[in-house]
Design a protein around this motif. Structure first.
Motif, PDB file in Angstrom:
ATOM      1  N   UNK A  97       0.808  -1.547   0.367  1.00 33.48           N
ATOM      2  CA  UNK A  97       0.090   0.093  -0.128  1.00 33.48           C
ATOM      3  C   UNK A  97       1.014   1.225  -0.044  1.00 33.48           C
ATOM      4  N   UNK A  98       1.204   1.834  -1.282  1.00 37.05           N
ATOM      5  CA  UNK A  98       1.617   3.151  -1.157  1.00 37.05           C
ATOM      6  C   UNK A  98       0.848   4.444  -1.032  1.00 37.05           C
ATOM      7  N   UNK A  99       1.226   5.235  -0.004  1.00 32.90           N
ATOM      8  CA  UNK A  99       0.496   6.510   0.396  1.00 32.90           C
ATOM      9  C   UNK A  99       1.408   7.478  -0.556  1.00 32.90           C
ATOM     10  N   UNK A 100       0.088   8.159  -0.510  1.00 33.65           N
ATOM     11  CA  UNK A 100       0.497   9.504  -1.829  1.00 33.65           C
ATOM     12  C   UNK A 100      -0.209  10.831  -1.306  1.00 33.65           C
ATOM     13  N   UNK A 101       0.192  11.938  -1.532  1.00 31.81           N
ATOM     14  CA  UNK A 101       0.167  13.562  -1.198  1.00 31.81           C
ATOM     15  C   UNK A 101      -0.101  14.274  -2.207  1.00 31.81           C
ATOM     16  N   UNK A 102      -0.254  15.470  -1.984  1.00 32.35           N
ATOM     17  CA  UNK A 102      -0.429  16.387  -3.810  1.00 32.35           C
ATOM     18  C   UNK A 102       0.861  16.731  -3.138  1.00 32.35           C
ATOM     19  N   UNK A 103       1.148  18.042  -3.774  1.00 31.57           N
ATOM     20  CA  UNK A 103       2.204  18.732  -4.149  1.00 31.57           C
ATOM     21  C   UNK A 103       2.621  19.750  -2.845  1.00 31.57           C
ATOM     22  N   UNK A 104       1.729  20.500  -1.993  1.00 34.62           N
ATOM     23  CA  UNK A 104       1.584  21.438  -1.042  1.00 34.62           C
ATOM     24  C   UNK A 104       1.983  20.513   0.160  1.00 34.62           C
ATOM     25  N   UNK A 105       2.993  21.350   0.897  1.00 34.89           N
ATOM     26  CA  UNK A 105       3.749  21.184   2.132  1.00 34.89           C
ATOM     27  C   UNK A 105       5.072  20.642   2.046  1.00 34.89           C
ATOM     28  N   UNK A 106       5.716  20.578   3.063  1.00 36.71           N
ATOM     29  CA  UNK A 106       7.236  20.466   3.249  1.00 36.71           C
ATOM     30  C   UNK A 106       7.445  18.669   2.708  1.00 36.71           C
ATOM     31  N   UNK A 107       8.079  18.133   1.966  1.00 29.19           N
ATOM     32  CA  UNK A 107       8.780  16.572   1.665  1.00 29.19           C
ATOM     33  C   UNK A 107       7.851  15.823   3.630  1.00 29.19           C
ATOM     34  N   UNK A 108       8.894  16.307   4.965  1.00 27.46           N
ATOM     35  CA  UNK A 108       8.516  15.029   5.286  1.00 27.46           C
ATOM     36  C   UNK A 108       7.304  15.320   5.965  1.00 27.46           C
ATOM     37  N   UNK A 109       6.781  16.402   6.141  1.00 22.98           N
ATOM     38  CA  UNK A 109       4.935  16.884   6.642  1.00 22.98           C
ATOM     39  C   UNK A 109       4.415  16.071   5.613  1.00 22.98           C
ATOM     40  N   UNK A 110       5.018  15.495   3.839  1.00 19.14           N
ATOM     41  CA  UNK A 110       3.951  14.918   3.214  1.00 19.14           C
ATOM     42  C   UNK A 110       4.419  12.709   3.471  1.00 19.14           C
ATOM     43  N   UNK A 111       5.841  13.205   3.654  1.00 22.46           N
ATOM     44  CA  UNK A 111       6.345  11.522   3.740  1.00 22.46           C
ATOM     45  C   UNK A 111       5.145  11.037   5.316  1.00 22.46           C
ATOM     46  N   UNK A 112       5.224  12.015   6.296  1.00 20.27           N
ATOM     47  CA  UNK A 112       4.249  11.185   7.187  1.00 20.27           C
ATOM     48  C   UNK A 112       3.172  11.202   6.829  1.00 20.27           C
ATOM     49  N   UNK A 113       2.598  11.946   5.921  1.00 20.63           N
ATOM     50  CA  UNK A 113       0.948  12.761   5.806  1.00 20.63           C
ATOM     51  C   UNK A 113       0.633  10.656   5.464  1.00 20.63           C
ATOM     52  N   UNK A 114       1.641  10.498   3.928  1.00 28.55           N
ATOM     53  CA  UNK A 114       1.766   9.102   2.694  1.00 28.55           C
ATOM     54  C   UNK A 114       1.785   8.225   3.765  1.00 28.55           C
ATOM     55  N   UNK A 115       2.893   7.919   5.250  1.00 31.12           N
ATOM     56  CA  UNK A 115       2.461   6.898   6.332  1.00 31.12           C
ATOM     57  C   UNK A 115       1.312   7.138   6.455  1.00 31.12           C
ATOM     58  N   UNK A 116       0.684   7.810   7.516  1.00 27.74           N
ATOM     59  CA  UNK A 116      -0.496   7.799   8.375  1.00 27.74           C
ATOM     60  C   UNK A 116      -1.545   7.018   7.408  1.00 27.74           C
ATOM     61  N   UNK A 117      -1.633   7.729   5.809  1.00 25.65           N
ATOM     62  CA  UNK A 117      -3.270   6.913   4.925  1.00 25.65           C
ATOM     63  C   UNK A 117      -2.854   5.557   4.677  1.00 25.65           C
TER      64      UNK A 117
END
Length: 167
Positions: A97-117
């Motif tokens: 399961x790959x978590x992905x985000x849009x391009x807003x926010x920092x790299x660190x924040x989006x990696x953490x959000x993708x992981x939560x997803x």
């Protein structure tokens, strides 16, 4: 003259010494039939390497998320249930399961959000009966977008959990 002879003997000794230290790949090349080619597994992949993002794996769908959300809404749960049914019909298949985000926010924040997803999806799939050892998670944050651009439509396509099967 003696120097040249000594140098030649040392060079021969090195070549003979190196010959005894072959790797397995060296040995495989030597045992290849004359004029033959190495045996390569040319069987086709069972699944599209893009996973559910490709839309080519019947019964496996990408789960979408709201802006800055990792919680599952009714549509997400319905899509996950579809994927659970697919996994039950394919009992020998593991899924990443790959978590992905849009391009807003920092790299660190989006990696953490993708992981939560990805972890939220995995937890729900486990609650529906899929063994945890058949599921793995990874977060790509904003590094693998499906759509480019700075529009809400592009952002919405990139906020997702993609399912990549492997046997």
């Amino acid at each position: 003259m003696i120097r040249k002879l000594a140098f030649g003997l040392v060079a021969c000794a090195l070549v003979v010494g190196c010959k005894g230290k072959q790797t397995q790949s060296d040995q495989a090349v030597e045992t290849m039939p004359a004029g033959g080619t190495p045996q390569i597994d040319s069987s086709a992949l069972s699944f599209d390497p893009m996973g559910s993002d490709s839309g080519k794996i019947s019964g496996l769908v990408t789960v979408r998320f709201g802006y800055d959300k990792s919680s599952l809404d009714a549509n997400s749960k319905k899509d996950i249930a579809t994927n659970v049914d697919w996994m039950k019909k394919n009992p020998n298949t593991r899924v990443q399961i790959e978590g992905h985000c849009d391009n807003r926010g920092t790299i660190e924040y989006n990696v953490a959000l993708g992981e939560r997803r990805a972890n939220a999806v995995k937890a729900y799939m486990v609650s529906l009966g899929i063994p945890a050892d058949r599921l793995s998670t990874i977060s790509y944050g904003k590094e693998k977008p499906l759509a480019t651009g700075d529009s809400e439509a592009a952002y919405a396509q990139n906020r997702r959990a993609n399912f990549v099967p492997a046997q």
